[in-house]
Write a protein that holds these residues in place. Structure first.
Motif, PDB file in Angstrom:
ATOM      1  N   ILE A 173       2.137 -12.967   8.013  1.00 41.15           N
ATOM      2  CA  ILE A 173       1.685 -13.606   6.773  1.00 41.15           C
ATOM      3  C   ILE A 173       0.529 -12.825   6.165  1.00 41.15           C
ATOM      4  N   ILE A 174      -0.448 -12.473   6.982  1.00 40.74           N
ATOM      5  CA  ILE A 174      -1.619 -11.750   6.469  1.00 40.74           C
ATOM      6  C   ILE A 174      -1.228 -10.361   5.993  1.00 40.74           C
ATOM      7  N   PHE A 175      -0.363  -9.679   6.733  1.00 39.57           N
ATOM      8  CA  PHE A 175       0.113  -8.360   6.319  1.00 39.57           C
ATOM      9  C   PHE A 175       0.847  -8.441   4.984  1.00 39.57           C
ATOM     10  N   THR A 176       1.702  -9.449   4.828  1.00 42.36           N
ATOM     11  CA  THR A 176       2.447  -9.628   3.586  1.00 42.36           C
ATOM     12  C   THR A 176       1.509  -9.908   2.419  1.00 42.36           C
ATOM     13  N   LYS A 177       0.494 -10.747   2.628  1.00 44.40           N
ATOM     14  CA  LYS A 177      -0.470 -11.007   1.562  1.00 44.40           C
ATOM     15  C   LYS A 177      -1.227  -9.728   1.184  1.00 44.40           C
ATOM     16  N   GLY A 178      -1.486  -8.872   2.138  1.00 44.35           N
ATOM     17  CA  GLY A 178      -2.120  -7.589   1.833  1.00 44.35           C
ATOM     18  C   GLY A 178      -1.235  -6.705   0.980  1.00 44.35           C
ATOM     19  N   VAL A 232      -3.966  -5.737   5.322  1.00 47.52           N
ATOM     20  CA  VAL A 232      -2.881  -4.906   5.861  1.00 47.52           C
ATOM     21  C   VAL A 232      -3.195  -4.491   7.295  1.00 47.52           C
ATOM     22  N   ILE A 233      -4.368  -3.924   7.522  1.00 47.05           N
ATOM     23  CA  ILE A 233      -4.730  -3.469   8.867  1.00 47.05           C
ATOM     24  C   ILE A 233      -4.904  -4.658   9.810  1.00 47.05           C
ATOM     25  N   GLY A 234      -5.608  -5.698   9.353  1.00 45.07           N
ATOM     26  CA  GLY A 234      -5.811  -6.881  10.189  1.00 45.07           C
ATOM     27  C   GLY A 234      -4.511  -7.581  10.523  1.00 45.07           C
ATOM     28  N   GLY A 235      -3.596  -7.665   9.559  1.00 38.31           N
ATOM     29  CA  GLY A 235      -2.293  -8.275   9.818  1.00 38.31           C
ATOM     30  C   GLY A 235      -1.512  -7.511  10.870  1.00 38.31           C
ATOM     31  N   MET A 236      -1.552  -6.171  10.786  1.00 37.99           N
ATOM     32  CA  MET A 236      -0.857  -5.363  11.791  1.00 37.99           C
ATOM     33  C   MET A 236      -1.483  -5.537  13.171  1.00 37.99           C
ATOM     34  N   LEU A 237      -2.824  -5.554  13.232  1.00 37.83           N
ATOM     35  CA  LEU A 237      -3.492  -5.725  14.524  1.00 37.83           C
ATOM     36  C   LEU A 237      -3.195  -7.088  15.135  1.00 37.83           C
ATOM     37  N   ILE A 238      -3.210  -8.138  14.304  1.00 37.11           N
ATOM     38  CA  ILE A 238      -2.908  -9.478  14.805  1.00 37.11           C
ATOM     39  C   ILE A 238      -1.450  -9.547  15.245  1.00 37.11           C
ATOM     40  N   PHE A 239      -0.557  -8.963  14.482  1.00 39.46           N
ATOM     41  CA  PHE A 239       0.867  -8.946  14.831  1.00 39.46           C
ATOM     42  C   PHE A 239       1.092  -8.282  16.187  1.00 39.46           C
ATOM     43  N   ILE A 272       1.121  -7.791  -1.029  1.00 51.77           N
ATOM     44  CA  ILE A 272       1.162  -8.434  -2.348  1.00 51.77           C
ATOM     45  C   ILE A 272      -0.102  -8.097  -3.137  1.00 51.77           C
ATOM     46  N   PHE A 273      -1.247  -8.082  -2.456  1.00 48.66           N
ATOM     47  CA  PHE A 273      -2.492  -7.701  -3.114  1.00 48.66           C
ATOM     48  C   PHE A 273      -2.416  -6.278  -3.651  1.00 48.66           C
ATOM     49  N   ILE A 274      -1.886  -5.372  -2.853  1.00 51.18           N
ATOM     50  CA  ILE A 274      -1.787  -3.977  -3.271  1.00 51.18           C
ATOM     51  C   ILE A 274      -0.853  -3.827  -4.464  1.00 51.18           C
ATOM     52  N   SER A 275       0.240  -4.567  -4.451  1.00 47.00           N
ATOM     53  CA  SER A 275       1.237  -4.407  -5.513  1.00 47.00           C
ATOM     54  C   SER A 275       0.850  -5.088  -6.817  1.00 47.00           C
ATOM     55  N   ALA A 278     -14.879  -4.822  -9.056  1.00 45.04           N
ATOM     56  CA  ALA A 278     -13.661  -5.614  -8.871  1.00 45.04           C
ATOM     57  C   ALA A 278     -12.585  -4.797  -8.180  1.00 45.04           C
ATOM     58  N   VAL A 279     -12.430  -3.545  -8.570  1.00 44.62           N
ATOM     59  CA  VAL A 279     -11.427  -2.679  -7.948  1.00 44.62           C
ATOM     60  C   VAL A 279     -11.761  -2.449  -6.477  1.00 44.62           C
ATOM     61  N   VAL A 280     -13.023  -2.202  -6.179  1.00 42.09           N
ATOM     62  CA  VAL A 280     -13.440  -1.988  -4.789  1.00 42.09           C
ATOM     63  C   VAL A 280     -13.201  -3.246  -3.961  1.00 42.09           C
ATOM     64  N   LEU A 281     -13.555  -4.406  -4.491  1.00 47.67           N
ATOM     65  CA  LEU A 281     -13.349  -5.664  -3.781  1.00 47.67           C
ATOM     66  C   LEU A 281     -11.860  -5.901  -3.492  1.00 47.67           C
ATOM     67  N   ILE A 282     -11.017  -5.686  -4.476  1.00 47.32           N
ATOM     68  CA  ILE A 282      -9.579  -5.886  -4.294  1.00 47.32           C
ATOM     69  C   ILE A 282      -9.029  -4.938  -3.243  1.00 47.32           C
ATOM     70  N   HIS A 283      -9.464  -3.694  -3.265  1.00 48.53           N
ATOM     71  CA  HIS A 283      -8.956  -2.733  -2.290  1.00 48.53           C
ATOM     72  C   HIS A 283      -9.479  -3.002  -0.884  1.00 48.53           C
ATOM     73  N   ILE A 284     -10.702  -3.466  -0.764  1.00 50.79           N
ATOM     74  CA  ILE A 284     -11.230  -3.813   0.560  1.00 50.79           C
ATOM     75  C   ILE A 284     -10.458  -4.986   1.145  1.00 50.79           C
TER      76      ILE A 284
END
Length: 154
Positions: free
Chosen positions: A29-34, A73-80, A36-39, A61-67
């Motif tokens: 779920i977290i990876f997918t939301k990441g 993305v990274i946290g979702g992969m690590l949790i997965f 979606i955020f990127i896209s 705003a751009v920096v916040l969105i990318h962080i």
């Protein structure tokens, strides 16, 4: 610090196998939301400029969105995978609290606000995984077992 170690120890001892499935779903779920955020960075930027009570510049705003996207993305992969699970969960918690209180709550507290409820459920799942840990079906467990095996047989 002693209390945190006791919670971790209790969680490691009391981890049912079905929580591994919850952890994997949470990571997806977290990876997918990441992703979606990127896209949809333009949509996120527009929302920040229209609804923010903070004075964000365009670059901020751009920096916040990318962080946030990178952390998801990274946290979702690590949790997965169950690798550095508690660290990844702790990094996700402030992001989810921000999503609950600053983003989703502005859309109203109704049952139709599915993003708010998803954020609340994901936050509660993060707290659960932070307490009980990654479980036996995880990279953390595999690393721990290999370290123990190498320490016993030099």
């Amino acid at each position: 610090m002693n209390m945190v170690r006791r919670i971790e120890h209790w969680g490691d001892l009391h981890h049912p196998k079905w929580l591994d499935i919850i952890r994997i779903i949470l990571g997806l779920i977290i990876f997918t939301k990441g992703i979606i955020f990127i896209s949809s960075t333009n949509v996120q930027q527009d929302w920040i400029f229209r609804n923010s009570s903070f004075d964000f510049s365009g670059l901020m705003a751009v920096v916040l969105i990318h962080i946030v996207a990178f952390a998801h993305v990274i946290g979702g992969m690590l949790i997965f995978m169950g690798l550095l699970t508690r660290l990844a969960v702790v990094i996700q918690m402030p992001i989810l609290l921000g999503a609950i209180f600053f983003v989703n709550i502005t859309k109203g507290l109704s049952f139709l606000n599915s993003e708010l409820w998803l954020s609340i459920i994901v936050f509660l799942m993060l707290v659960l995984i932070w307490i009980v840990g990654s479980g036996s079906f995880s990279a953390d467990s595999w690393v721990r077992e290999n370290n123990n095996r190498h320490q016993r047989y030099p």
